[in-house]
Enzyme design. Structure first.
Site, PDB file in Angstrom:
ATOM      1  N   TYR A  42       0.832  -1.204   0.000  1.00  0.00           N
ATOM      2  CA  TYR A  42       0.000   0.000   0.000  1.00  0.00           C
ATOM      3  C   TYR A  42       0.864   1.250   0.000  1.00  0.00           C
ATOM      4  CZ  TYR A  42       1.503   0.474   4.742  1.00  0.00           C
ATOM      5  OH  TYR A  42       2.301   0.612   5.848  1.00  0.00           O
ATOM      6  N   PHE A  54       2.048   9.514   3.579  1.00  0.00           N
ATOM      7  CA  PHE A  54       2.355   9.422   5.006  1.00  0.00           C
ATOM      8  C   PHE A  54       2.847   8.039   5.395  1.00  0.00           C
ATOM      9  CE2 PHE A  54      -2.204   8.564   4.730  1.00  0.00           C
ATOM     10  CZ  PHE A  54      -2.340   7.401   5.469  1.00  0.00           C
ATOM     11  N   ASP A  55       2.663   7.030   4.530  1.00  0.00           N
ATOM     12  CA  ASP A  55       3.148   5.685   4.846  1.00  0.00           C
ATOM     13  C   ASP A  55       3.154   4.859   3.567  1.00  0.00           C
ATOM     14  OD1 ASP A  55       4.100   3.600   6.397  1.00  0.00           O
ATOM     15  OD2 ASP A  55       2.153   3.086   7.252  1.00  0.00           O
ATOM     16  N   ILE A  74      -7.792   0.204  10.396  1.00  0.00           N
ATOM     17  CA  ILE A  74      -8.906   1.144  10.355  1.00  0.00           C
ATOM     18  C   ILE A  74     -10.090   0.505   9.636  1.00  0.00           C
ATOM     19  CG2 ILE A  74      -7.485   3.227  10.560  1.00  0.00           C
ATOM     20  CD1 ILE A  74      -7.675   3.553   7.509  1.00  0.00           C
ATOM     21  N   TYR A 100      -9.141   7.515  10.961  1.00  0.00           N
ATOM     22  CA  TYR A 100      -8.654   7.790  12.311  1.00  0.00           C
ATOM     23  C   TYR A 100      -9.566   8.707  13.106  1.00  0.00           C
ATOM     24  CZ  TYR A 100      -4.510   5.372  10.840  1.00  0.00           C
ATOM     25  OH  TYR A 100      -3.656   4.398  10.394  1.00  0.00           O
ATOM     26  N   PHE A 117      -5.622   5.402  -0.134  1.00  0.00           N
ATOM     27  CA  PHE A 117      -4.665   4.302  -0.141  1.00  0.00           C
ATOM     28  C   PHE A 117      -4.662   3.617  -1.496  1.00  0.00           C
ATOM     29  CE2 PHE A 117      -5.598   4.632   4.384  1.00  0.00           C
ATOM     30  CZ  PHE A 117      -4.348   4.497   4.956  1.00  0.00           C
TER      31      PHE A 117
END
Length: 172
Positions: A42, A54-55, A74, A100, A117
């Site tokens: 991802y 962010f990731d 999540i 979140y 994502f």
């Protein structure tokens, strides 16, 4: 649009299929059954597919494995990934209340943020893990999924419970 069955409407998770999978999926029922494993790559972005990253599992050099329907990720991931097939790649756009929430996940994710994502499903496992068996303290599978694609050394091993975007301890 991925429904939620909880009366919050069906716009909390949007899925745009980018690559068709091979037909090996979970039939969308993994959330209700719980315990079905998924291994994915991802990239997580804020505010849409062109937003700041962010990731990213690819940057970390290993896929991410988790159990669907157990609260390990999540809610938007539980619902979105459950509708996918092995080999499928899709963009999941997840509204804040399926991500979140109002707490966010500081410092990377602000409160009520819409997340985007790019998710590629590498494989699923259908085995339902008995409570407390084969899982670490954070609900992450410790077993290597038998149906992961990617060959030996693809990283279908267990993942640290403090995973940056997905783990319950991070406001999921």
């Amino acid at each position: 649009v991925v429904g939620d069955g909880a009366g919050r409407g069906s716009c909390g998770v949007m899925k745009m299929k980018m690559v068709v999978g091979d037909g090996a999926g979970l039939g969308g029922d993994a959330v209700s059954k719980g315990g079905c494993g998924a291994t994915v790559h991802y990239t997580g972005r804020l505010d849409g597919p062109q937003g700041p990253v962010f990731d990213c599992s690819r940057t970390k050099g290993r896929p991410f494995s988790f159990l669907l329907g157990t609260g390990a990720v999540i809610e938007g991931w539980d619902r979105g990934v459950a509708t996918m097939e092995a080999g499928e790649r899709a963009i999941l756009t997840i509204k804040g209340d399926y991500g979140y929430g109002v707490r966010g996940h500081p410092p990377k994710i602000p409160p009520s943020a819409t997340l985007c994502f790019d998710v590629e499903v590498l494989g699923f496992t259908r085995a339902v893990v008995e409570e407390g068996v084969g899982m670490d303290q954070g609900g992450q599978s410790q077993a290597e999924p038998a149906c992961c694609s990617g060959g030996a050394g693809a990283g279908c091993d267990d993942h640290a419970p403090n995973h940056d975007h997905a783990h319950q301890e991070h406001g999921v």
